[in-house]
Design an enzyme around this catalytic site. Sequence first.
Site, mmCIF file in Angstrom:
data_model
loop_
_atom_site.group_PDB
_atom_site.id
_atom_site.type_symbol
_atom_site.label_atom_id
_atom_site.label_comp_id
_atom_site.label_asym_id
_atom_site.label_seq_id
_atom_site.Cartn_x
_atom_site.Cartn_y
_atom_site.Cartn_z
ATOM 1 N N GLY A 10 0.850 -1.199 0.000
ATOM 2 C CA GLY A 10 0.000 0.000 0.000
ATOM 3 C C GLY A 10 0.876 1.235 0.000
ATOM 4 N N ARG A 72 0.800 -5.196 -4.835
ATOM 5 C CA ARG A 72 1.048 -6.205 -3.793
ATOM 6 C C ARG A 72 1.445 -7.520 -4.465
ATOM 7 N NH1 ARG A 72 -0.679 -4.275 1.160
ATOM 8 N NH2 ARG A 72 -2.254 -2.638 1.096
ATOM 9 N N ASP A 103 6.145 -5.269 5.773
ATOM 10 C CA ASP A 103 6.641 -6.626 6.024
ATOM 11 C C ASP A 103 6.524 -7.548 4.811
ATOM 12 O OD1 ASP A 103 3.918 -6.526 6.310
ATOM 13 O OD2 ASP A 103 3.835 -7.788 8.089
ATOM 14 N N THR A 125 4.951 1.718 6.124
ATOM 15 C CA THR A 125 3.563 1.297 6.281
ATOM 16 C C THR A 125 2.827 2.355 7.067
ATOM 17 O OG1 THR A 125 2.064 -0.154 7.489
ATOM 18 C CG2 THR A 125 4.354 -0.255 8.146
ATOM 19 N N GLU A 222 -9.581 -0.294 11.828
ATOM 20 C CA GLU A 222 -10.277 -1.245 10.937
ATOM 21 C C GLU A 222 -10.104 -2.702 11.394
ATOM 22 O OE1 GLU A 222 -8.356 -1.065 7.071
ATOM 23 O OE2 GLU A 222 -6.385 -1.322 7.980
ATOM 24 N N ARG A 266 -23.901 7.365 13.839
ATOM 25 C CA ARG A 266 -23.468 7.257 12.433
ATOM 26 C C ARG A 266 -22.026 6.774 12.399
ATOM 27 N NH1 ARG A 266 -28.201 8.482 11.581
ATOM 28 N NH2 ARG A 266 -28.948 10.143 10.219
ATOM 29 N N HIS A 272 -8.946 5.226 2.439
ATOM 30 C CA HIS A 272 -7.712 5.601 1.737
ATOM 31 C C HIS A 272 -7.425 7.101 1.759
ATOM 32 C CE1 HIS A 272 -8.522 1.536 0.384
ATOM 33 N NE2 HIS A 272 -7.226 1.433 0.182
HETATM 34 O O1 F6P Z 1 -1.200 -2.179 5.351
HETATM 35 C C1 F6P Z 1 -1.535 -0.867 5.207
HETATM 36 C C2 F6P Z 1 -2.980 -0.694 4.874
HETATM 37 O O2 F6P Z 1 -3.188 0.668 4.677
HETATM 38 C C3 F6P Z 1 -3.946 -1.276 5.914
HETATM 39 O O3 F6P Z 1 -4.208 -0.419 6.970
HETATM 40 C C4 F6P Z 1 -5.169 -1.543 5.077
HETATM 41 O O4 F6P Z 1 -5.909 -2.595 5.616
HETATM 42 C C5 F6P Z 1 -4.607 -1.920 3.773
HETATM 43 O O5 F6P Z 1 -3.335 -1.343 3.672
HETATM 44 C C6 F6P Z 1 -5.475 -1.507 2.608
HETATM 45 O O6 F6P Z 1 -4.762 -1.673 1.457
HETATM 46 P P1 F6P Z 1 -5.318 -1.682 -0.030
HETATM 47 O O7 F6P Z 1 -6.726 -1.231 -0.031
HETATM 48 O O8 F6P Z 1 -4.419 -0.749 -0.760
HETATM 49 O O9 F6P Z 1 -5.137 -3.073 -0.524
#
Ligand code: F6P
Length: 345
Positions: A10, A72, A103, A125, A222, A266, A272
């Site tokens: 990411g 990824r 990682d 990260t 999350e 709510r 993002h």
């Molecule tokens: O690992 C970083 C991160 O931003 C996490 O917090 C999130 O779950 C994930 O990447 C979302 O990544 P993407 O939507 O880009 O696959």
Amino acid sequence: MRVGMLTGGGDCPGLNAVIRAAVRKGIQHHGDEFVGFMEGWRGVLDDVTMPLTLETTSGILHRGGTILRSSRTNVKKIPGGFERCLEVMGEHKLDALIALGGDDTQSISLALSERGVRCVGVPKTIDNDLSGTDACFGFDTAVGIATEAIDRLHSTAEAHNRVLVVEVMGRDAGWIAVTSGIAGGADAILVPEVPIDIEEVCRLITYRREHGKKFSIVVAAEGAKFPETGQATQGTSVDSFGHARLSGIGQALAEEIERRTGYETRSVNLGHTQRGGTPSAYDRMLATRYGVAAIDLVHAGKFGRLVVLRGTEITDIPLADAIAKTRTVGQDLLDVVKGLQPKNG
Ligand code: F6P
């Protein structure tokens, strides 16, 4: 030297600042040449590159995202993937490779190091959960964005006497939630490290209401989860590293809080937004220090290592140490959160 660079996983604000710093120091002080691989490890496998020069890296310090783009791509999942990487890097006559990533990306750097590639890693990260470093660039910017959002949500929550649940990033560690939650004065903060105690969340909200406050803010990472369920996900698909797409704990919490307390609730998922846009001054500075340190490591011949921040110093550690475990939020910070809340019992 000929040095390859890539950004994997990411994206987060500050990637361009690292690239610019490494290229500047490398070209101007070491006489290096750089090859930028596009879209993480995919660019190595497919041999898609861009030149990294003083010109192509000019004007990018303040820009979010990454001029090298990202993906990824998991080399381990691709038959013959490592052999292909070695072949492409050989064709480019690379002396070293600098990989910017978390990682997952660094696990590929490590595997390549074990196959003789001279790799240096830079910790990236937004979740700030990479072990061995006190900070990853991009985290400060994300916290700033989340805190500003929480500040803004205060006035609309107050206008309607509502509970607002804010979902922020943080898959396995609640650094963004704790930091923005404390900075934004949240009534309750929920992190992946501690199973959600919904009764306690409702007690905190109700207590404040009974003591004059007309609205409530809850911040949830999350990755936070109820004890009896797994993490909330969007669909069932996983990425090439096996990670599910996390989303929805904010809404699930909102429904449960409203059902239990009767207060209109709510949820907002910042998603993002936290990864987009211009890096903070702190992140530009940290990213620049990492970039300079990474190219200096290459010239010091220290490979298979990750540049890290320890206190206020930049140093380096073995790649293997960085990916061995997740750096989670410590009890000290969780105690700060507790200290700000009304005592239970
Ligand atoms: O690992 C970083 C991160 O931003 C996490 O917090 C999130 O779950 C994930 O990447 C979302 O990544 P993407 O939507 O880009 O696959």
